[in-house]
Design a protein around this motif. Sequence first.
Motif, PDB file in Angstrom:
ATOM      1  N   SER A  69       0.876  -1.180   0.000  1.00 49.70           N
ATOM      2  CA  SER A  69       0.000   0.000   0.000  1.00 49.70           C
ATOM      3  C   SER A  69       0.906   1.219   0.000  1.00 49.70           C
ATOM      4  N   GLY A  70       0.372   2.384   0.373  1.00 47.55           N
ATOM      5  CA  GLY A  70       1.170   3.599   0.305  1.00 47.55           C
ATOM      6  C   GLY A  70       2.399   3.587   1.191  1.00 47.55           C
ATOM      7  N   GLY A  71       2.316   2.904   2.334  1.00 46.95           N
ATOM      8  CA  GLY A  71       3.449   2.912   3.255  1.00 46.95           C
ATOM      9  C   GLY A  71       3.681   1.592   3.954  1.00 46.95           C
ATOM     10  N   SER A  72       3.181   0.497   3.380  1.00 46.53           N
ATOM     11  CA  SER A  72       3.341  -0.820   4.000  1.00 46.53           C
ATOM     12  C   SER A  72       3.677  -1.859   2.944  1.00 46.53           C
ATOM     13  N   ARG A  73       4.381  -2.899   3.365  1.00 49.68           N
ATOM     14  CA  ARG A  73       4.681  -4.038   2.517  1.00 49.68           C
ATOM     15  C   ARG A  73       4.485  -5.325   3.310  1.00 49.68           C
ATOM     16  N   SER A  74       4.053  -6.377   2.622  1.00 54.95           N
ATOM     17  CA  SER A  74       3.816  -7.660   3.294  1.00 54.95           C
ATOM     18  C   SER A  74       4.194  -8.800   2.359  1.00 54.95           C
ATOM     19  N   TYR A  75       4.578  -9.911   2.959  1.00 57.17           N
ATOM     20  CA  TYR A  75       4.888 -11.123   2.197  1.00 57.17           C
ATOM     21  C   TYR A  75       4.615 -12.314   3.093  1.00 57.17           C
ATOM     22  N   VAL A  76       3.854 -13.265   2.593  1.00 57.46           N
ATOM     23  CA  VAL A  76       3.633 -14.514   3.313  1.00 57.46           C
ATOM     24  C   VAL A  76       3.909 -15.658   2.355  1.00 57.46           C
ATOM     25  N   ALA A  77       4.479 -16.736   2.872  1.00 53.01           N
ATOM     26  CA  ALA A  77       4.757 -17.913   2.066  1.00 53.01           C
ATOM     27  C   ALA A  77       4.701 -19.129   2.962  1.00 53.01           C
ATOM     28  N   MET A  78       4.372 -20.271   2.349  1.00 54.69           N
ATOM     29  CA  MET A  78       4.308 -21.493   3.145  1.00 54.69           C
ATOM     30  C   MET A  78       4.590 -22.710   2.276  1.00 54.69           C
ATOM     31  N   LEU A  79       5.059 -23.755   2.952  1.00 54.74           N
ATOM     32  CA  LEU A  79       5.182 -25.099   2.403  1.00 54.74           C
ATOM     33  C   LEU A  79       4.293 -25.965   3.278  1.00 54.74           C
ATOM     34  N   PRO A  80       2.999 -26.059   2.945  1.00 58.04           N
ATOM     35  CA  PRO A  80       2.058 -26.729   3.843  1.00 58.04           C
ATOM     36  C   PRO A  80       2.419 -28.176   4.169  1.00 58.04           C
ATOM     37  N   ASP A  81       2.957 -28.911   3.171  1.00 55.65           N
ATOM     38  CA  ASP A  81       3.282 -30.310   3.410  1.00 55.65           C
ATOM     39  C   ASP A  81       4.474 -30.473   4.347  1.00 55.65           C
ATOM     40  N   ARG A  82       5.294 -29.436   4.472  1.00 56.08           N
ATOM     41  CA  ARG A  82       6.437 -29.465   5.381  1.00 56.08           C
ATOM     42  C   ARG A  82       6.182 -28.674   6.660  1.00 56.08           C
ATOM     43  N   GLU A  83       5.008 -28.072   6.764  1.00 56.58           N
ATOM     44  CA  GLU A  83       4.607 -27.289   7.931  1.00 56.58           C
ATOM     45  C   GLU A  83       5.600 -26.158   8.232  1.00 56.58           C
ATOM     46  N   LEU A  84       5.924 -25.415   7.166  1.00 56.70           N
ATOM     47  CA  LEU A  84       6.814 -24.266   7.270  1.00 56.70           C
ATOM     48  C   LEU A  84       6.100 -23.029   6.735  1.00 56.70           C
ATOM     49  N   ALA A  85       6.306 -21.898   7.384  1.00 58.02           N
ATOM     50  CA  ALA A  85       5.671 -20.657   6.925  1.00 58.02           C
ATOM     51  C   ALA A  85       6.520 -19.455   7.298  1.00 58.02           C
ATOM     52  N   VAL A  86       6.381 -18.408   6.510  1.00 59.91           N
ATOM     53  CA  VAL A  86       7.086 -17.145   6.736  1.00 59.91           C
ATOM     54  C   VAL A  86       6.079 -16.004   6.646  1.00 59.91           C
ATOM     55  N   VAL A  87       6.171 -15.066   7.566  1.00 58.67           N
ATOM     56  CA  VAL A  87       5.376 -13.835   7.508  1.00 58.67           C
ATOM     57  C   VAL A  87       6.325 -12.657   7.660  1.00 58.67           C
ATOM     58  N   ILE A  88       6.329 -11.760   6.682  1.00 64.49           N
ATOM     59  CA  ILE A  88       7.115 -10.525   6.763  1.00 64.49           C
ATOM     60  C   ILE A  88       6.141  -9.352   6.658  1.00 64.49           C
ATOM     61  N   LEU A  89       6.092  -8.516   7.664  1.00 65.46           N
ATOM     62  CA  LEU A  89       5.227  -7.336   7.664  1.00 65.46           C
ATOM     63  C   LEU A  89       6.093  -6.111   7.923  1.00 65.46           C
ATOM     64  N   ALA A  90       5.927  -5.085   7.109  1.00 60.96           N
ATOM     65  CA  ALA A  90       6.769  -3.892   7.238  1.00 60.96           C
ATOM     66  C   ALA A  90       5.925  -2.640   7.084  1.00 60.96           C
ATOM     67  N   ASN A  91       6.260  -1.611   7.845  1.00 62.69           N
ATOM     68  CA  ASN A  91       5.558  -0.330   7.746  1.00 62.69           C
ATOM     69  C   ASN A  91       6.432   0.693   7.016  1.00 62.69           C
ATOM     70  N   TRP A  92       7.072   0.213   5.933  1.00 64.75           N
ATOM     71  CA  TRP A  92       7.959   1.058   5.127  1.00 64.75           C
ATOM     72  C   TRP A  92       7.821   0.634   3.673  1.00 64.75           C
ATOM     73  N   ALA A  93       7.424   1.558   2.817  1.00 65.59           N
ATOM     74  CA  ALA A  93       7.123   1.233   1.427  1.00 65.59           C
ATOM     75  C   ALA A  93       8.331   0.709   0.666  1.00 65.59           C
ATOM     76  N   GLN A  94       9.535   1.038   1.120  1.00 67.13           N
ATOM     77  CA  GLN A  94      10.735   0.636   0.398  1.00 67.13           C
ATOM     78  C   GLN A  94      11.291  -0.717   0.856  1.00 67.13           C
ATOM     79  N   ALA A  95      10.629  -1.372   1.783  1.00 67.50           N
ATOM     80  CA  ALA A  95      11.118  -2.652   2.302  1.00 67.50           C
ATOM     81  C   ALA A  95      11.009  -3.750   1.243  1.00 67.50           C
ATOM     82  N   ASP A  96      12.113  -4.478   1.014  1.00 66.08           N
ATOM     83  CA  ASP A  96      12.117  -5.572   0.042  1.00 66.08           C
ATOM     84  C   ASP A  96      11.718  -6.859   0.755  1.00 66.08           C
ATOM     85  N   VAL A  97      10.433  -6.962   1.069  1.00 71.78           N
ATOM     86  CA  VAL A  97       9.957  -8.095   1.848  1.00 71.78           C
ATOM     87  C   VAL A  97       9.938  -9.389   1.025  1.00 71.78           C
ATOM     88  N   ASP A  98       9.771  -9.282  -0.292  1.00 76.83           N
ATOM     89  CA  ASP A  98       9.713 -10.481  -1.129  1.00 76.83           C
ATOM     90  C   ASP A  98      11.035 -11.248  -1.089  1.00 76.83           C
TER      91      ASP A  98
END
Length: 294
Positions: A245-274
């Motif tokens: 959005s204007g000033g936030s970035r987010s990225y979520v990913a998972m490997l459901p069969d391996r029960e692994l997940a990542v959540v990256i939440l940032a309140n900065w538009a320039q954050a390279d969360v991907d």
Amino acid sequence: DERTIFELASVGKTFTGLLLADMVERGELTLATDAAELLPPETKLTRIGGKRITLLDLATHSSGIPSLPGNMPMADPLNPYADYTVPDMYAGLREIELQFEPGRGYSYSNLGFGLLGHVLAAHDETDYESLIIERVCEPLGLVDTRMTLAAEQQARIATPHDGDQPVKVWDDTTMAGAGSFLSTAEDTLTYLQAHWSGSDSPLSRAMSLATGKHRRTDRAGTAIGLGWHIDSENALDIVWHNGGSGGSRSYVAMLPDRELAVVILANWAQADVDSLGRKTIYLLELQNRAPAVQ
């Protein structure tokens, strides 16, 4: 901390996809339902070759609908969706030109997902936020995943920033299905963990449908579920979505069969969360495969 509230932005598209999957599992709608049947008669969706736009087309970015409507007022560039009304969206839909025949291509569309959320809520005769809370948040115990925040939750928002300037949390109720929810790391991880095959989630069947590979995208090795992207690489199927959005970035990913997940939440538009998120999911997978140290 884990209860700080951030904008999820387009990660919220996965809620819309899950809502559709839940309605399909309940027998309320089908993936082949014509979206136009859920709209007022005066609202006409453009067709190419007479082919209708289905709910599956909307949920997989394969409807041909452009990313944004051509009639957004943009009265406040820092809050671009705030003044866009439902009548505006209906008028915009009457004016669009499809980019390709529905079901025959891939083009990421905020308008398409906004329309999907709108028609699902209209079918249930309620508003989008209430429906997501009822069908997704409450069954999964997501207490801080909301569009409308209580005063106590407002106090926990990580103020969005563009560069060093604080900016607004975006408001959008008309195209909310494209991603208007806020949440915490705690809630978002709970949401992802509900996708594990061994989970006793009440939405497990709908989640399986939502994360299945329904269509190809425009990138090799990448398919799309109902909202979710699935990257097939290095013998892994990484299920993910990002948001901005204007000033936030987010990225979520998972490997459901391996029960692994990542959540990256940032309140900065320039954050390279991907990049950070992709590296992290691979590191977790490597760690998961490593033999235990005796």
